[in-house]
Design a protein around this motif. Structure first.
Motif, PDB file in Angstrom:
ATOM      1  N   ALA A 161       0.806  -1.213   0.000  1.00  0.00           N
ATOM      2  CA  ALA A 161       0.000   0.000   0.000  1.00  0.00           C
ATOM      3  C   ALA A 161       0.845   1.271   0.000  1.00  0.00           C
ATOM      4  O   ALA A 161       1.900   1.332   0.621  1.00  0.00           O
ATOM      5  N   PHE A 162       0.323   2.274  -0.699  1.00  0.00           N
ATOM      6  CA  PHE A 162       0.863   3.631  -0.676  1.00  0.00           C
ATOM      7  C   PHE A 162      -0.268   4.513  -0.146  1.00  0.00           C
ATOM      8  O   PHE A 162      -1.107   4.996  -0.914  1.00  0.00           O
ATOM      9  N   PRO A 178      -8.821  16.582  10.120  1.00  0.00           N
ATOM     10  CA  PRO A 178      -7.887  16.022   9.128  1.00  0.00           C
ATOM     11  C   PRO A 178      -7.702  16.939   7.919  1.00  0.00           C
ATOM     12  O   PRO A 178      -8.682  17.403   7.344  1.00  0.00           O
ATOM     13  N   SER A 179      -6.442  17.197   7.586  1.00  0.00           N
ATOM     14  CA  SER A 179      -6.108  18.088   6.479  1.00  0.00           C
ATOM     15  C   SER A 179      -5.328  17.369   5.389  1.00  0.00           C
ATOM     16  O   SER A 179      -4.763  18.012   4.521  1.00  0.00           O
ATOM     17  N   TYR A 180      -5.270  16.023   5.459  1.00  0.00           N
ATOM     18  CA  TYR A 180      -4.655  15.220   4.405  1.00  0.00           C
ATOM     19  C   TYR A 180      -3.162  15.539   4.235  1.00  0.00           C
ATOM     20  O   TYR A 180      -2.641  15.529   3.129  1.00  0.00           O
ATOM     21  N   GLU A 181      -2.492  15.842   5.334  1.00  0.00           N
ATOM     22  CA  GLU A 181      -1.071  16.171   5.298  1.00  0.00           C
ATOM     23  C   GLU A 181      -0.253  15.251   6.202  1.00  0.00           C
ATOM     24  O   GLU A 181       0.831  15.611   6.654  1.00  0.00           O
ATOM     25  N   GLU A 182      -0.770  14.063   6.489  1.00  0.00           N
ATOM     26  CA  GLU A 182      -0.015  13.103   7.295  1.00  0.00           C
ATOM     27  C   GLU A 182       1.051  12.420   6.421  1.00  0.00           C
ATOM     28  O   GLU A 182       1.017  12.503   5.197  1.00  0.00           O
ATOM     29  N   GLY A 183       1.979  11.721   7.075  1.00  0.00           N
ATOM     30  CA  GLY A 183       3.009  11.003   6.330  1.00  0.00           C
ATOM     31  C   GLY A 183       2.447   9.812   5.577  1.00  0.00           C
ATOM     32  O   GLY A 183       1.478   9.183   6.022  1.00  0.00           O
ATOM     33  N   TRP A 184       3.042   9.508   4.456  1.00  0.00           N
ATOM     34  CA  TRP A 184       2.588   8.397   3.616  1.00  0.00           C
ATOM     35  C   TRP A 184       3.420   7.149   3.865  1.00  0.00           C
ATOM     36  O   TRP A 184       4.624   7.231   4.091  1.00  0.00           O
ATOM     37  N   SER A 185       2.751   6.003   3.829  1.00  0.00           N
ATOM     38  CA  SER A 185       3.442   4.712   3.863  1.00  0.00           C
ATOM     39  C   SER A 185       3.715   4.283   2.432  1.00  0.00           C
ATOM     40  O   SER A 185       2.836   4.379   1.568  1.00  0.00           O
ATOM     41  N   LEU A 186       4.921   3.804   2.172  1.00  0.00           N
ATOM     42  CA  LEU A 186       5.310   3.409   0.818  1.00  0.00           C
ATOM     43  C   LEU A 186       5.579   1.912   0.771  1.00  0.00           C
ATOM     44  O   LEU A 186       6.407   1.401   1.515  1.00  0.00           O
ATOM     45  N   ASP A 187       4.867   1.224  -0.091  1.00  0.00           N
ATOM     46  CA  ASP A 187       5.012  -0.230  -0.238  1.00  0.00           C
ATOM     47  C   ASP A 187       4.793  -0.948   1.092  1.00  0.00           C
ATOM     48  O   ASP A 187       5.475  -1.930   1.402  1.00  0.00           O
TER      49      ASP A 187
END
Length: 233
Positions: A161-162, A178-187
């Protein structure tokens, strides 16, 4: 005894044939993307394949509302194919101003345990699958309150998941999250839980091994329904 066993075998075979009759397939105009729709055990479901590879496994459809349960006890009333149509539209912003959406359409017409109707409208384009719920008005009731979603996206287990987690509400700068600015998980593995235990924000991207990619999002939202998120609990 033997005669009874034969009769039971015939009944089982007839039941299996009836179950298969409740499953239908809707293909994209180019035939590469295929969505299977059906009802099993009183629950509606769908699955998605691209070039014969499973992009979404059997996933639940439906919801529960103050007017009734539209997730369990469902019966298939009618599968209604609508055929392929084209829609032309213009965007004020974006890389392409004039666009054409060509898709194959169908409606899954259902009734719940109380015989209240509900429709699931599907559109399958060459690279996209979209669906929405429609509940026809019955009696004087012109609105409903959705209490729980049963809609699921059953990603194959080999996928990664990304995605970004949904934050706690009313926190952060000026309480704007929530402002959609959290850190993303990559793979990230699908077994990982969201950081705030509130699921994940749309859009969500998944790599299904070497088979392809799946992007999940929502569209057509307005004041009649809330913005949605993915739950992992």
């Amino acid at each position: 005894m033997k005669k009874r066993n034969i009769i039971m075998a015939v009944l089982v075979a007839m039941s299996a044939m009836a179950a298969q009759a409740q499953e239908n397939t809707l293909a994209s105009p180019d035939g590469r993307l295929r969505v299977t729709l059906g009802v099993e055990g009183g629950k509606a479901y769908y699955s998605v394949q691209y070039d014969g590879k499973q992009m979404l496994q059997k996933s639940a459809l439906g919801f529960r509302a103050n007017t009734g349960d539209y997730a369990t006890g469902l019966k298939l009333d009618k599968y209604e194919p609508k055929g392929v149509s084209e829609q032309n539209y213009t965007l004020h912003n974006g890389k392409r101003r004039n666009n054409v959406f060509k898709a194959n359409h169908a409606v899954l017409k259902l009734k719940n345990a109380n015989d209240k109707p509900m429709e699931i409208q599907f559109a399958v384009a060459d690279n996209d699958v979209a669906f929405r719920y429609h509940v026809p008005q019955t009696g004087d009731t012109q609105c409903m309150v959705v209490q729980a979603e049963a809609t699921a996206f059953n990603i194959p287990q080999q996928a990664t998941a990304f995605i970004t987690p949904q934050s706690d509400p009313m926190v952060g700068w000026m309480r704007t999250k929530p402002s959609y600015e959290e850190g993303w998980s990559l793979d990230a593995p699908l077994t990982n839980r969201s950081h705030y235990k509130r699921g994940y924000t749309f859009p969500a991207l998944f790599r299904v091994g070497a088979d392809g990619w799946v992007l999940l999002s929502e569209s057509g939202t307005d004041g009649n329904y809330v913005g949605c998120r993915l739950s992992d609990y």
